[in-house]
Design a protein around this motif. Structure first.
Motif, PDB file in Angstrom:
ATOM      1  N   LEU A  42      29.210 -39.270  20.148  1.00  0.00           N
ATOM      2  CA  LEU A  42      27.954 -38.760  19.587  1.00  0.00           C
ATOM      3  C   LEU A  42      27.477 -39.561  18.378  1.00  0.00           C
ATOM      4  O   LEU A  42      26.350 -39.353  17.910  1.00  0.00           O
ATOM      5  CB  LEU A  42      28.121 -37.293  19.170  1.00  0.00           C
TER       6      LEU A  42
ATOM      7  N   TRP B 192      20.318 -27.332  26.750  1.00  0.00           N
ATOM      8  CA  TRP B 192      21.285 -26.260  26.993  1.00  0.00           C
ATOM      9  C   TRP B 192      21.074 -25.549  28.329  1.00  0.00           C
ATOM     10  O   TRP B 192      21.818 -24.625  28.649  1.00  0.00           O
ATOM     11  CB  TRP B 192      21.249 -25.251  25.847  1.00  0.00           C
TER      12      TRP B 192
ATOM     13  N   TRP C 298      33.523 -36.594  20.153  1.00  0.00           N
ATOM     14  CA  TRP C 298      32.768 -36.631  18.902  1.00  0.00           C
ATOM     15  C   TRP C 298      32.387 -38.053  18.536  1.00  0.00           C
ATOM     16  O   TRP C 298      31.306 -38.292  17.995  1.00  0.00           O
ATOM     17  CB  TRP C 298      33.587 -35.979  17.787  1.00  0.00           C
TER      18      TRP C 298
ATOM     19  N   SER D 191      28.580 -29.025  27.969  1.00  0.00           N
ATOM     20  CA  SER D 191      28.398 -28.615  26.574  1.00  0.00           C
ATOM     21  C   SER D 191      28.217 -29.822  25.662  1.00  0.00           C
ATOM     22  O   SER D 191      27.460 -29.762  24.690  1.00  0.00           O
ATOM     23  CB  SER D 191      29.607 -27.794  26.106  1.00  0.00           C
ATOM     24  N   LEU D 192      28.881 -30.930  25.984  1.00  0.00           N
ATOM     25  CA  LEU D 192      28.712 -32.149  25.185  1.00  0.00           C
ATOM     26  C   LEU D 192      27.261 -32.625  25.239  1.00  0.00           C
ATOM     27  O   LEU D 192      26.697 -33.061  24.228  1.00  0.00           O
ATOM     28  CB  LEU D 192      29.645 -33.243  25.691  1.00  0.00           C
TER      29      LEU D 192
ATOM     30  N   ASN E 171      29.836 -37.903  30.869  1.00  0.00           N
ATOM     31  CA  ASN E 171      30.315 -36.768  30.073  1.00  0.00           C
ATOM     32  C   ASN E 171      31.431 -35.996  30.778  1.00  0.00           C
ATOM     33  O   ASN E 171      32.465 -35.670  30.175  1.00  0.00           O
ATOM     34  CB  ASN E 171      29.168 -35.826  29.749  1.00  0.00           C
TER      35      ASN E 171
ATOM     36  N   ILE F  69      25.323 -30.390  22.888  1.00  0.00           N
ATOM     37  CA  ILE F  69      25.569 -30.748  21.487  1.00  0.00           C
ATOM     38  C   ILE F  69      24.822 -32.027  21.133  1.00  0.00           C
ATOM     39  O   ILE F  69      24.239 -32.147  20.051  1.00  0.00           O
ATOM     40  CB  ILE F  69      27.081 -30.902  21.241  1.00  0.00           C
ATOM     41  N   ASP F  70      24.833 -32.981  22.064  1.00  0.00           N
ATOM     42  CA  ASP F  70      24.107 -34.237  21.877  1.00  0.00           C
ATOM     43  C   ASP F  70      22.631 -33.971  21.603  1.00  0.00           C
ATOM     44  O   ASP F  70      22.046 -34.480  20.633  1.00  0.00           O
ATOM     45  CB  ASP F  70      24.292 -35.090  23.138  1.00  0.00           C
TER      46      ASP F  70
ATOM     47  N   THR G 203      21.190 -31.213  20.602  1.00  0.00           N
ATOM     48  CA  THR G 203      21.002 -30.461  19.362  1.00  0.00           C
ATOM     49  C   THR G 203      21.093 -31.380  18.148  1.00  0.00           C
ATOM     50  O   THR G 203      20.301 -31.283  17.213  1.00  0.00           O
ATOM     51  CB  THR G 203      22.061 -29.352  19.258  1.00  0.00           C
ATOM     52  N   LEU G 204      22.076 -32.288  18.180  1.00  0.00           N
ATOM     53  CA  LEU G 204      22.236 -33.242  17.076  1.00  0.00           C
ATOM     54  C   LEU G 204      21.002 -34.130  16.933  1.00  0.00           C
ATOM     55  O   LEU G 204      20.528 -34.393  15.814  1.00  0.00           O
ATOM     56  CB  LEU G 204      23.477 -34.106  17.338  1.00  0.00           C
TER      57      LEU G 204
ATOM     58  N   LYS H 191      32.963 -28.460  29.694  1.00  0.00           N
ATOM     59  CA  LYS H 191      33.028 -29.231  28.450  1.00  0.00           C
ATOM     60  C   LYS H 191      32.043 -30.398  28.480  1.00  0.00           C
ATOM     61  O   LYS H 191      31.388 -30.688  27.482  1.00  0.00           O
ATOM     62  CB  LYS H 191      34.448 -29.740  28.219  1.00  0.00           C
TER      63      LYS H 191
END
Length: 525
Positions: free
Chosen positions: A347, A176, A344, A287-288, A273, A291-292, A294-295, A284
């Motif tokens: 991911l 992040w 999505w 942020s992807l 990305n 998110i990647d 974090t997942l 965006k």
């Protein structure tokens, strides 16, 4: 063997308390915030996208610095092995190196935007050379320390499992930092995109220092009394003896091959990305990536827990081969799920990457610790620092070649052109000013319900859309292909190498018994 029986059978001198495992693991937090944030997160967008330096030039600057780093590592490793300080062979270097690395990290990003391209390039080369010089002082002794915390085959794996837990938890911050820098860049007082990176770099510097000094404060060096004998071997003799070691060559080959592949394509993540999936929207795209990461965290933690259990039943290299096979499936899947406008879906394969990489890094580092015993068994000397340095040296040569190639791949093979002519930029600037006035007076000023966008941010988005429009046919498909194909080939090579790894659990117990008969047991003192 279940965990309770394992704990009962584990000798007191072999057990590493959880507090010390966590303290050692904090060193990899320092290492990753220094290295990953530099090479994988910031350097390509900052110098290529923000300052307009050619991707191939940035790749050469990184390659030159890592090549220098590769030659300083063996020197630091040998000095550390031979150190007779009462504080230990590793801990003084770790403490000083972490502080210097943290202090020099923000320096890389302080180059003024007003400088010419040539001046910025010279600054980049000099800053990276200086940074990686002090980084060696920290990284080599830190990696050597991991082989000295215990003599037990399974406890070594548990140390690196805990290290993986800690690494993944703090990696949540790494994924992040770029979205944070991008968001800060939209604030007027920060100074745009470059100002956002500079602001975040000071936070990273603090993390590098605070996390990096903890192994030097809390960990115990078990082998400092069984150190390399003074004058017993020349540096050349010690180096040749280590390089004849088949298990080490296999481990180095596996790490170096995989690192080469992922480093050669690391700079593509940002472009995939931002440009391929989101067609130029930097916020965006950034942020992807967050998110990647974090997942992946949750799947990596679950994988680490599973590895902690199954390493008591299977040899390390067998689990390594299963991890490599998982990564091959994952990267094949990534190629087919990376589609424009479908973030999505892109991911969906990342959990498999997290599982495979967790097994890969936990076990390969534990195997390297075993090799230190193998070297002592064959040579009579403890050379953890030299082994860590040689591993780093070979890996950094691989990374140096990969980084040098990566810029050329992006610029000349993929042929992605991120530069707009001056007249196009001027026209976009006028267009942005006119449209922004209309936008500010409408209900769409608050973009998708988020904070109001700035004129600079709006202009940047228009410029990236223009960059997408100027790409030649086939450019983005080549980017998609080279985003995954090198990793697949590299992992197949890794599978072949691991089939020939000789240090099984039984062999390591045999080596340990022989060493303890020869020079006694190691103790935590």
């Amino acid at each position: 063997m279940d965990s309770s029986l394992y704990e009962q059978n584990l000798a007191r001198d072999d057990r590493v308390p959880l507090r010390q495992k966590i303290a050692y693991s904090m060193g990899v937090v320092s290492d990753h915030y220094a290295n990953v944030c530099l090479v994988w997160i910031f350097i390509t967008p900052f110098f290529v996208d923000f300052l307009g330096i050619g991707a191939s030039v940035v790749g050469l600057a990184l390659a030159a610095a890592r090549c220098w780093d590769a030659f300083t590592d063996p020197l630091v490793g040998r000095i550390s092995d031979a150190c007779t300080s009462p504080l230990g062979r590793r801990k003084p270097f770790i403490f000083v190196g972490a502080i210097l690395t943290g202090l020099l990290f923000p320096l890389i990003w302080m180059v003024p935007e007003s400088w010419s391209t040539g001046a910025i390039t010279i600054y980049l080369f000099a800053a990276l050379m200086l940074f990686y010089s002090v980084y060696s002082i920290f990284s080599v002794p830190y990696e050597a320390l991991g082989a000295e915390l215990t003599a037990d085959y399974d406890e070594r794996s548990k140390i690196f499992v805990v290290r993986k837990y800690v690494q993944e938890l703090f990696n949540l911050g790494i994924v992040w930092v770029f979205p944070l820098a991008a968001w800060l860049g939209t604030l007027a007082w920060v100074g745009g995109e470059t100002g956002g990176v500079r602001a975040v770099s000071w936070v990273i510097a603090l993390i590098i220092i605070c996390a990096g000094i903890l192994p030097a404060i809390f960990n115990v060096e078990r082998y400092k009394e069984i150190a390399v004998k003074k004058g017993s071997d020349s540096f050349k003799d010690a180096l040749l003896a280590v390089l004849k070691n088949k298990p080490l060559l296999i481990v180095v080959g596996v790490i170096g091959t995989y690192l080469f592949a992922i480093m050669a394509t690391a700079n593509l993540t940002y472009f995939v990305n931002v440009y391929y999936i989101y067609e130029g929207d930097m916020l965006k795209g950034a942020s992807l990536g967050g998110i990647d990461g974090t997942l992946r965290l949750f799947f990596a933690l679950a994988a680490a827990a599973a590895i902690s259990k199954i390493t008591k039943k299977f040899d390390k290299h067998v689990i390594m081969m299963a991890s490599v096979s998982t990564l091959i499936v994952a990267f094949i899947g990534i190629y087919f799920t990376t589609i424009p406008g479908r973030p999505w879906l892109s991911l969906s394969m990342k959990p498999l990457v997290a599982i495979g990489e967790c097994g890969f890094w936990v076990l390969i580092l534990s195997m390297r610790a075993d090799i230190c015993d193998w070297v002592e068994y064959n040579t009579g000397s403890r050379s953890e620092g030299l082994i860590a340095a040689i591993t780093n040296w070979c890996n950094k040569i691989a990374m140096t070649l990969a980084i040098a190639i990566s810029g050329f791949v992006l610029q000349y093979i993929i042929q992605f052109d991120s530069q707009l002519p001056a007249e196009s930029r001027a026209a976009i600037s006028l267009q942005a000013q006119a449209e922004y006035k209309l936008l500010a007076g409408s209900d769409t000023y608050d973009l998708e319900g988020k904070e109001p966008i700035s004129l600079g941010m709006y202009t940047d988005n228009l410029e990236r859309q223009a960059v997408m429009q100027q790409q030649q046919p086939g450019t983005m498909e080549r980017m998609r292909l080279l985003y995954t194909l090198p990793q697949i080939f590299a992992l197949v090579i890794c599978l072949f190498l691991l089939k020939h790894y000789p240090l099984t659990r039984d062999k390591m117990q045999e080596i340990r018994d022989a060493l303890e008969r020869r020079r006694g047991k190691t103790i935590q003192a």
